[in-house]
Scaffold this motif. Sequence first.
Motif, PDB file in Angstrom:
ATOM      1  N   ALA A 184      23.352  -6.435  40.846  1.00 33.65           N
ATOM      2  CA  ALA A 184      24.038  -5.162  40.595  1.00 33.65           C
ATOM      3  C   ALA A 184      25.323  -5.352  39.791  1.00 33.65           C
ATOM      4  O   ALA A 184      25.565  -4.642  38.808  1.00 33.65           O
ATOM      5  N   ASP A 185      26.147  -6.309  40.203  1.00 39.47           N
ATOM      6  CA  ASP A 185      27.411  -6.552  39.512  1.00 39.47           C
ATOM      7  C   ASP A 185      27.178  -6.996  38.077  1.00 39.47           C
ATOM      8  O   ASP A 185      27.835  -6.519  37.154  1.00 39.47           O
ATOM      9  N   PHE A 186      26.197  -7.899  37.883  1.00 38.06           N
ATOM     10  CA  PHE A 186      25.882  -8.371  36.537  1.00 38.06           C
ATOM     11  C   PHE A 186      25.389  -7.222  35.665  1.00 38.06           C
ATOM     12  O   PHE A 186      25.798  -7.088  34.501  1.00 38.06           O
ATOM     13  N   PHE A 187      24.488  -6.385  36.204  1.00 33.00           N
ATOM     14  CA  PHE A 187      23.959  -5.256  35.444  1.00 33.00           C
ATOM     15  C   PHE A 187      25.071  -4.316  34.996  1.00 33.00           C
ATOM     16  O   PHE A 187      25.038  -3.781  33.885  1.00 33.00           O
ATOM     17  N   TYR A 188      26.047  -4.115  35.870  1.00 34.90           N
ATOM     18  CA  TYR A 188      27.162  -3.214  35.539  1.00 34.90           C
ATOM     19  C   TYR A 188      27.920  -3.729  34.323  1.00 34.90           C
ATOM     20  O   TYR A 188      28.160  -2.986  33.358  1.00 34.90           O
ATOM     21  N   TYR A 189      28.297  -4.994  34.341  1.00 37.52           N
ATOM     22  CA  TYR A 189      29.058  -5.556  33.222  1.00 37.52           C
ATOM     23  C   TYR A 189      28.184  -5.731  31.981  1.00 37.52           C
ATOM     24  O   TYR A 189      28.686  -5.648  30.844  1.00 37.52           O
ATOM     25  N   TYR A 190      26.899  -5.945  32.181  1.00 34.35           N
ATOM     26  CA  TYR A 190      25.980  -6.027  31.038  1.00 34.35           C
ATOM     27  C   TYR A 190      25.914  -4.681  30.331  1.00 34.35           C
ATOM     28  O   TYR A 190      25.949  -4.607  29.099  1.00 34.35           O
ATOM     29  N   PHE A 191      25.829  -3.595  31.125  1.00 36.20           N
ATOM     30  CA  PHE A 191      25.783  -2.250  30.552  1.00 36.20           C
ATOM     31  C   PHE A 191      27.083  -1.918  29.823  1.00 36.20           C
ATOM     32  O   PHE A 191      27.060  -1.346  28.729  1.00 36.20           O
ATOM     33  N   ILE A 192      28.222  -2.289  30.409  1.00 34.64           N
ATOM     34  CA  ILE A 192      29.521  -2.028  29.785  1.00 34.64           C
ATOM     35  C   ILE A 192      29.622  -2.752  28.445  1.00 34.64           C
ATOM     36  O   ILE A 192      30.076  -2.185  27.439  1.00 34.64           O
ATOM     37  N   SER A 193      29.190  -4.004  28.406  1.00 32.26           N
ATOM     38  CA  SER A 193      29.259  -4.764  27.154  1.00 32.26           C
ATOM     39  C   SER A 193      28.326  -4.187  26.102  1.00 32.26           C
ATOM     40  O   SER A 193      28.665  -4.138  24.913  1.00 32.26           O
ATOM     41  N   TRP A 194      27.138  -3.737  26.546  1.00 31.38           N
ATOM     42  CA  TRP A 194      26.198  -3.113  25.600  1.00 31.38           C
ATOM     43  C   TRP A 194      26.748  -1.791  25.077  1.00 31.38           C
ATOM     44  O   TRP A 194      26.665  -1.498  23.875  1.00 31.38           O
ATOM     45  N   LYS A 195      27.335  -0.995  25.954  1.00 34.42           N
ATOM     46  CA  LYS A 195      27.879   0.302  25.580  1.00 34.42           C
ATOM     47  C   LYS A 195      29.023   0.154  24.585  1.00 34.42           C
ATOM     48  O   LYS A 195      29.151   0.928  23.622  1.00 34.42           O
ATOM     49  N   ASN A 196      29.875  -0.846  24.791  1.00 34.30           N
ATOM     50  CA  ASN A 196      31.029  -1.056  23.923  1.00 34.30           C
ATOM     51  C   ASN A 196      30.744  -2.020  22.773  1.00 34.30           C
ATOM     52  O   ASN A 196      31.665  -2.324  22.000  1.00 34.30           O
ATOM     53  N   ASN A 197      29.487  -2.490  22.697  1.00 32.60           N
ATOM     54  CA  ASN A 197      29.100  -3.450  21.662  1.00 32.60           C
ATOM     55  C   ASN A 197      30.042  -4.650  21.649  1.00 32.60           C
ATOM     56  O   ASN A 197      30.523  -5.085  20.601  1.00 32.60           O
ATOM     57  N   ALA A 198      30.304  -5.163  22.856  1.00 35.44           N
ATOM     58  CA  ALA A 198      31.248  -6.267  23.011  1.00 35.44           C
ATOM     59  C   ALA A 198      30.557  -7.448  23.688  1.00 35.44           C
ATOM     60  O   ALA A 198      29.472  -7.310  24.262  1.00 35.44           O
ATOM     61  N   LYS A 199      31.195  -8.593  23.636  1.00 32.88           N
ATOM     62  CA  LYS A 199      30.663  -9.792  24.274  1.00 32.88           C
ATOM     63  C   LYS A 199      30.704  -9.620  25.792  1.00 32.88           C
ATOM     64  O   LYS A 199      31.660  -9.095  26.347  1.00 32.88           O
ATOM     65  N   LEU A 200      29.645 -10.060  26.435  1.00 36.22           N
ATOM     66  CA  LEU A 200      29.550  -9.939  27.892  1.00 36.22           C
ATOM     67  C   LEU A 200      30.551 -10.884  28.554  1.00 36.22           C
ATOM     68  O   LEU A 200      30.570 -12.076  28.295  1.00 36.22           O
ATOM     69  N   GLN A 201      31.384 -10.303  29.419  1.00 38.14           N
ATOM     70  CA  GLN A 201      32.358 -11.081  30.170  1.00 38.14           C
ATOM     71  C   GLN A 201      32.280 -10.658  31.636  1.00 38.14           C
ATOM     72  O   GLN A 201      32.234  -9.474  31.945  1.00 38.14           O
ATOM     73  N   LEU A 202      32.294 -11.633  32.520  1.00 38.65           N
ATOM     74  CA  LEU A 202      32.294 -11.363  33.946  1.00 38.65           C
ATOM     75  C   LEU A 202      33.639 -11.715  34.539  1.00 38.65           C
ATOM     76  O   LEU A 202      34.276 -12.669  34.100  1.00 38.65           O
ATOM     77  N   PRO A 203      34.074 -10.952  35.548  1.00 40.67           N
ATOM     78  CA  PRO A 203      35.371 -11.272  36.173  1.00 40.67           C
ATOM     79  C   PRO A 203      35.299 -12.592  36.922  1.00 40.67           C
ATOM     80  O   PRO A 203      34.294 -12.897  37.565  1.00 40.67           O
ATOM     81  N   ALA A 204      36.338 -13.385  36.819  1.00 41.85           N
ATOM     82  CA  ALA A 204      36.361 -14.687  37.478  1.00 41.85           C
ATOM     83  C   ALA A 204      36.520 -14.519  38.984  1.00 41.85           C
ATOM     84  O   ALA A 204      37.117 -13.572  39.444  1.00 41.85           O
TER      85      ALA A 204
END
Length: 215
Positions: A195-215
């Motif tokens: 779930a957490d990964f999917f959320y950040y994956y969607f955000i990166s896709w939406k913003n056309n940005a590199k996928l980054q996960l919180p440390a």
Amino acid sequence: MNIFRFAGDMTHLISILVLLLKIYATKSCSGISLKTQELYALVFLTRYLDLFTDFISVYNTIMKLVFISSSLAIVWCMRMHRVVRRSYDKDVDTFRNYFLILASFILALLVHEKFIFQEIFWAFSIYLEALAILPQLVLLQRSGNVDNLTGQYVFFLGAYRAFYILNWIYRYFTEQHFSRWIACISGIVQTALYADFFYYYFISWKNNAKLQLPA
């Protein structure tokens, strides 16, 4: 076979192909957890003990062989390939995966469909697969930045389990005696871990940005 299971099998196959593409095209396994890959190899080896005893269909046999051989090939490359193994960062991939193996085996002894050798190991493989992605997710969180192919690999791996949940829902309403509750509940747990990964994956896709996960 219904469309949801077929879609799940295909997204699972795509995830493996993406990972193999990353390893063979870049000659690197950076960002990939060997611990997770070893767990998946164990999952397939214990789940498909019936490979040479029970024939279901040509499709079923081929898929079993593909999953076993590809998982072993990935582990071999990360451990033995003279170039690829240099990019493996064991200092980051420190998840104690043997705890997952032990917990899954104990649970399989306690909760199973039949107390026979093959069914115990089938249940073990289902429980272990639900948890096998944890070392990979921990590694990605520690590294922060996720390269494109690694992100695609994890995304398709998560999508495969989501399609299988739809497959089980479909089978529940269309089969008179649906009995795969162990796989169904484990699959829900496994999908929730993404779930957490999917959320950040969607955000990166939406913003056309590199996928980054919180440390």
